[in-house]
Write an enzyme that holds these catalytic residues in place. Structure first.
Site, PDB file in Angstrom:
ATOM      1  N   LYS A  39     -22.482  41.657 -27.105  1.00 48.09           N
ATOM      2  CA  LYS A  39     -21.130  40.819 -27.012  1.00 48.09           C
ATOM      3  C   LYS A  39     -20.548  40.584 -28.399  1.00 48.09           C
ATOM      4  CE  LYS A  39     -22.110  37.267 -24.363  1.00 48.09           C
ATOM      5  NZ  LYS A  39     -22.857  35.746 -23.676  1.00 48.09           N
ATOM      6  N   THR A  90     -25.418  25.725 -20.244  1.00 44.88           N
ATOM      7  CA  THR A  90     -26.732  24.876 -19.638  1.00 44.88           C
ATOM      8  C   THR A  90     -26.889  25.321 -18.240  1.00 44.88           C
ATOM      9  OG1 THR A  90     -24.864  23.112 -19.470  1.00 44.88           O
ATOM     10  CG2 THR A  90     -26.473  23.233 -21.436  1.00 44.88           C
ATOM     11  N   GLU A 160     -11.956  28.051 -15.905  1.00 50.72           N
ATOM     12  CA  GLU A 160     -11.791  29.429 -15.817  1.00 50.72           C
ATOM     13  C   GLU A 160     -10.372  30.142 -15.258  1.00 50.72           C
ATOM     14  OE1 GLU A 160     -15.074  31.589 -14.673  1.00 50.72           O
ATOM     15  OE2 GLU A 160     -16.377  30.367 -15.695  1.00 50.72           O
ATOM     16  N   PRO A 260      -8.001  22.264   0.896  1.00 49.97           N
ATOM     17  CA  PRO A 260      -9.595  22.525   1.959  1.00 49.97           C
ATOM     18  C   PRO A 260      -9.761  23.855   2.121  1.00 49.97           C
ATOM     19  CG  PRO A 260      -7.629  22.049   3.141  1.00 49.97           C
ATOM     20  CD  PRO A 260      -7.168  21.886   1.886  1.00 49.97           C
ATOM     21  N   GLY A 261     -11.050  24.272   2.455  1.00 45.75           N
ATOM     22  CA  GLY A 261     -11.386  25.625   2.712  1.00 45.75           C
ATOM     23  C   GLY A 261     -12.791  25.920   2.385  1.00 45.75           C
ATOM     24  N   CYS A 268     -20.320  25.687 -12.999  1.00 44.11           N
ATOM     25  CA  CYS A 268     -20.055  24.346 -13.428  1.00 44.11           C
ATOM     26  C   CYS A 268     -20.193  23.331 -12.148  1.00 44.11           C
ATOM     27  CB  CYS A 268     -18.665  24.237 -14.147  1.00 44.11           C
ATOM     28  SG  CYS A 268     -18.589  25.199 -15.537  1.00 44.11           S
ATOM     29  N   ARG A 338     -20.676  33.507 -10.272  1.00 42.21           N
ATOM     30  CA  ARG A 338     -21.912  32.489 -10.167  1.00 42.21           C
ATOM     31  C   ARG A 338     -21.486  31.380  -8.968  1.00 42.21           C
ATOM     32  NH1 ARG A 338     -21.871  30.071 -16.063  1.00 42.21           N
ATOM     33  NH2 ARG A 338     -19.809  30.584 -15.839  1.00 42.21           N
TER      34      ARG A 338
HETATM   35  C1  UGA Z   1     -14.304  23.379 -13.864  1.00 40.69           C
HETATM   36  C2  UGA Z   1     -13.405  22.053 -14.281  1.00 40.69           C
HETATM   37  O1  UGA Z   1     -12.192  22.106 -13.407  1.00 40.69           O
HETATM   38  C3  UGA Z   1     -13.141  22.153 -15.529  1.00 40.69           C
HETATM   39  O2  UGA Z   1     -12.550  21.071 -15.952  1.00 40.69           O
HETATM   40  C4  UGA Z   1     -14.458  22.166 -16.555  1.00 40.69           C
HETATM   41  O3  UGA Z   1     -14.237  22.168 -17.770  1.00 40.69           O
HETATM   42  C5  UGA Z   1     -15.352  23.312 -15.971  1.00 40.69           C
HETATM   43  O4  UGA Z   1     -15.708  23.354 -14.618  1.00 40.69           O
HETATM   44  C6  UGA Z   1     -16.662  23.303 -16.804  1.00 40.69           C
HETATM   45  O5  UGA Z   1     -17.563  22.303 -16.448  1.00 40.69           O
HETATM   46  O6  UGA Z   1     -16.707  24.192 -17.619  1.00 40.69           O
HETATM   47  P1  UGA Z   1     -14.122  25.890 -13.178  1.00 40.69           P
HETATM   48  O7  UGA Z   1     -15.324  26.047 -12.770  1.00 40.69           O
HETATM   49  O8  UGA Z   1     -13.356  26.931 -14.002  1.00 40.69           O
HETATM   50  O9  UGA Z   1     -13.733  24.553 -13.941  1.00 40.69           O
HETATM   51  O10 UGA Z   1     -12.973  25.985 -11.789  1.00 40.69           O
HETATM   52  P2  UGA Z   1     -12.275  24.885 -11.031  1.00 40.69           P
HETATM   53  O11 UGA Z   1     -10.720  25.057 -11.159  1.00 40.69           O
HETATM   54  O12 UGA Z   1     -12.690  23.460 -11.157  1.00 40.69           O
HETATM   55  O13 UGA Z   1     -12.711  25.451  -9.216  1.00 40.69           O
HETATM   56  C7  UGA Z   1     -13.854  25.105  -9.181  1.00 40.69           C
HETATM   57  C8  UGA Z   1     -14.161  25.415  -7.752  1.00 40.69           C
HETATM   58  O14 UGA Z   1     -13.434  24.559  -6.758  1.00 40.69           O
HETATM   59  C9  UGA Z   1     -13.545  26.952  -7.324  1.00 40.69           C
HETATM   60  O15 UGA Z   1     -14.544  27.580  -6.320  1.00 40.69           O
HETATM   61  C10 UGA Z   1     -12.226  26.404  -6.512  1.00 40.69           C
HETATM   62  O16 UGA Z   1     -12.088  27.488  -5.574  1.00 40.69           O
HETATM   63  C11 UGA Z   1     -12.793  25.285  -5.759  1.00 40.69           C
HETATM   64  N1  UGA Z   1     -11.678  24.281  -5.411  1.00 40.69           N
HETATM   65  C12 UGA Z   1     -10.928  23.842  -6.449  1.00 40.69           C
HETATM   66  C13 UGA Z   1     -11.453  24.066  -4.112  1.00 40.69           C
HETATM   67  O17 UGA Z   1     -12.220  24.509  -3.042  1.00 40.69           O
HETATM   68  N2  UGA Z   1     -10.403  23.267  -3.744  1.00 40.69           N
HETATM   69  C14 UGA Z   1      -9.602  22.664  -4.766  1.00 40.69           C
HETATM   70  O18 UGA Z   1      -8.778  21.991  -4.164  1.00 40.69           O
HETATM   71  C15 UGA Z   1      -9.837  23.102  -6.270  1.00 40.69           C
END
Ligand code: UGA
Length: 442
Positions: A39, A90, A160, A260-261, A268, A338
């Site tokens: 890395k 973590t 992400e 939804p979905g 995370c 993940r």
């Molecule tokens: C999430 C948080 O949004 C960040 O603020 C946080 O910093 C991060 O975790 C972390 O703890 O490091 P991330 O995991 O990158 O970020 O992704 P999200 O955009 O939050 O999406 C998470 C999941 O929820 C995805 O699988 C997405 O498809 C799903 N999702 C999101 C839905 O099914 N419906 C929604 O309306 C929004």
């Protein structure tokens, strides 16, 4: 300490690499440290070892500035840094819902002996509340500088796919500190963002630790709430998309994270809510967050219900049915697999005898490594050829923009399950597709 502190970033995974690169672009001297030599070699060479839009350009800019370098030698961190950011992972422990803190503990215990002068160690990793207090004693008892080493907590909220934007223009900064000195150091380490009027919440260590898990729990709850409504819609003939749209006009509810979905995945949200439940149980306040178990259960059910919908569309059995699975990443604009709902669905389909061909624009290498037994295609067309059902499982723009007539020429039967509510049902039905989505009438 100088007006512009020198920064080290310990752990150059997703969070650490982004933080190190952005801080160098913001004008700080930054040293990124990781135990993974491959890395470090990639980053030093200007290559980002994961997919994140915009980050490769930022890395080149940071390296060209001469302010960013990387090393595997943590001993260098002590001499170099005034502020040390802990950015290691973590993950969920292998045998329990708790967070595995081994990387945080390792980095703190290997850094401490090199801290010979006053400095601030800043935790950014997501940790169970109470971790910062434990790490403070670890640091102060083994650092030669003793109590001149302080610990602060500055949780990270980046998403992400939006990592650069979220780091350069965060919604807010949370500074968990135990002294005015620690606050002044953090203020100098984030001066450009403070000058740009990013809101700051100054608080104590446990609150700063909790903010992060509370935020992710709230987001997960919002997603599971709308998915629970989808389940009700499924048995009543109501339409969850129209329901969500109607709710979103109420500014107290808002439309974000109400899609939804197939539900949430990734490194995370799922593990954070489980670790939070576990920590609350340990602290004797488990009842307060027991609703998060239901949030997790609703989310897990989405995967099986999507399989049920695909089976129904295939005529009641998946044995020998060819399914084109569009998507492997846990969400678009990421190669992260993940806890990816898409891959879980693919594996459940295979377990019922389906022949599944997976295609994803970015996550193919990671998916192939993790699940070598699945079939993979190099393009949408290849994945769709001869398919009896197309399942859209990750809403990449490339899939949203698919032309139903073009795709229709490849498949055996025009069946589509839209696991992410990414397509317009009318357009697809007009092109003679049997369009189905959870929470919407067939
Ligand atoms: C999430 C948080 O949004 C960040 O603020 C946080 O910093 C991060 O975790 C972390 O703890 O490091 P991330 O995991 O990158 O970020 O992704 P999200 O955009 O939050 O999406 C998470 C999941 O929820 C995805 O699988 C997405 O498809 C799903 N999702 C999101 C839905 O099914 N419906 C929604 O309306 C929004």
């Amino acid at each position: 300490m100088s007006a512009k502190p020198r920064l080290t970033v310990l752990g150059t995974g997703y969070l650490g690499a982004t933080h190190a690169i952005c801080m160098a672009v913001l004008g700080y001297e930054v040293l990124g440290i990781d135990t993974d030599a491959a890395k470090i070699a990639a980053l030093s060479d200007g290559r980002v070892p994961f997919y994140e839009p915009g980050l490769p350009e930022m890395l080149r800019k940071a390296l060209d500035s001469g302010r960013l370098r990387f090393s595997t030698d943590i001993a260098e961190a002590g001499g170099f840094g005034d502020v040390h950011f802990i950015c290691v992972g973590t993950p969920q422990a292998a045998d329990s819902p708790a967070a595995d803190l081994r990387y945080v503990d390792q980095v703190v215990s290997s850094l401490a002996p090199h801290l010979t002068r006053p400095c601030l160690v800043v935790g950014k990793s997501t940790v169970p509340v109470g971790t910062a207090a434990r790490l403070t004693s670890m640091l102060q008892s083994s650092a030669p500088a003793g109590t001149a080493v302080e610990l602060a907590w500055n949780p990270e909220f980046l998403r992400e796919g939006f990592a650069v934007e979220d780091t350069m223009r965060p919604d807010r900064l949370v500074f968990g500190v135990s002294s005015p000195w620690a606050l002044s150091v953090l203020e100098s380490a984030f001066a450009p963002l403070l000058e740009a009027s990013v809101p700051v919440v100054v608080t104590d260590l446990p609150t700063a630790e909790l903010v992060k898990v509370a935020a992710n729990s709230f987001l997960a709850t919002k997603i599971s709430f709308i998915n629970a409504m989808a389940e009700v819609c499924e048995t009543t003939g109501a339409d969850v998309q129209q329901l969500a749209a109607s709710l979103s006009y109420d500014p107290r509810i808002g439309g974000r994270f109400l899609r939804p979905g197939l539900g949430f995945g990734g490194g995370c949200l799922p593990k954070d809510i489980r670790a939070f439940i576990h920590r609350a149980d340990e602290l004797g306040v488990g009842q307060a967050v027991s609703f998060l178990r239901e949030v997790d259960a609703i989310n897990q059910r989405r995967r099986q219900r999507t399989v049920d919908l695909i089976r129904a569309q295939a005529g009641g059995s998946l044995a020998g049915v060819t399914v084109c699975a569009l998507g492997a990443a846990f969400k678009p604009d990421s190669d992260d697999i993940r806890d990816a709902p898409a891959l879980d669905v693919a594996r459940l389909l295979v377990a019922e005898g389906a022949i599944v061909r997976v295609y994803d624009p970015q996550a193919m290498d990671n998916a192939r490594r993790a699940y070598p037994d699945l079939h993979y295609a190099d393009s949408v067309a290849e994945a769709a050829t001869g398919a009896q059902v197309v399942a859209l499982l990750t809403e990449w723009d490339q899939f949203r923009e698919l032309d139903p007539e073009w795709l229709g020429d490849y498949v055996a039967v025009r069946n589509i399950v839209d696991g992410r509510h990414a397509l317009d049902p009318t357009t697809w039905r007009q092109a003679s597709w049997d369009y189905r989505a959870l929470g919407r009438a067939a």
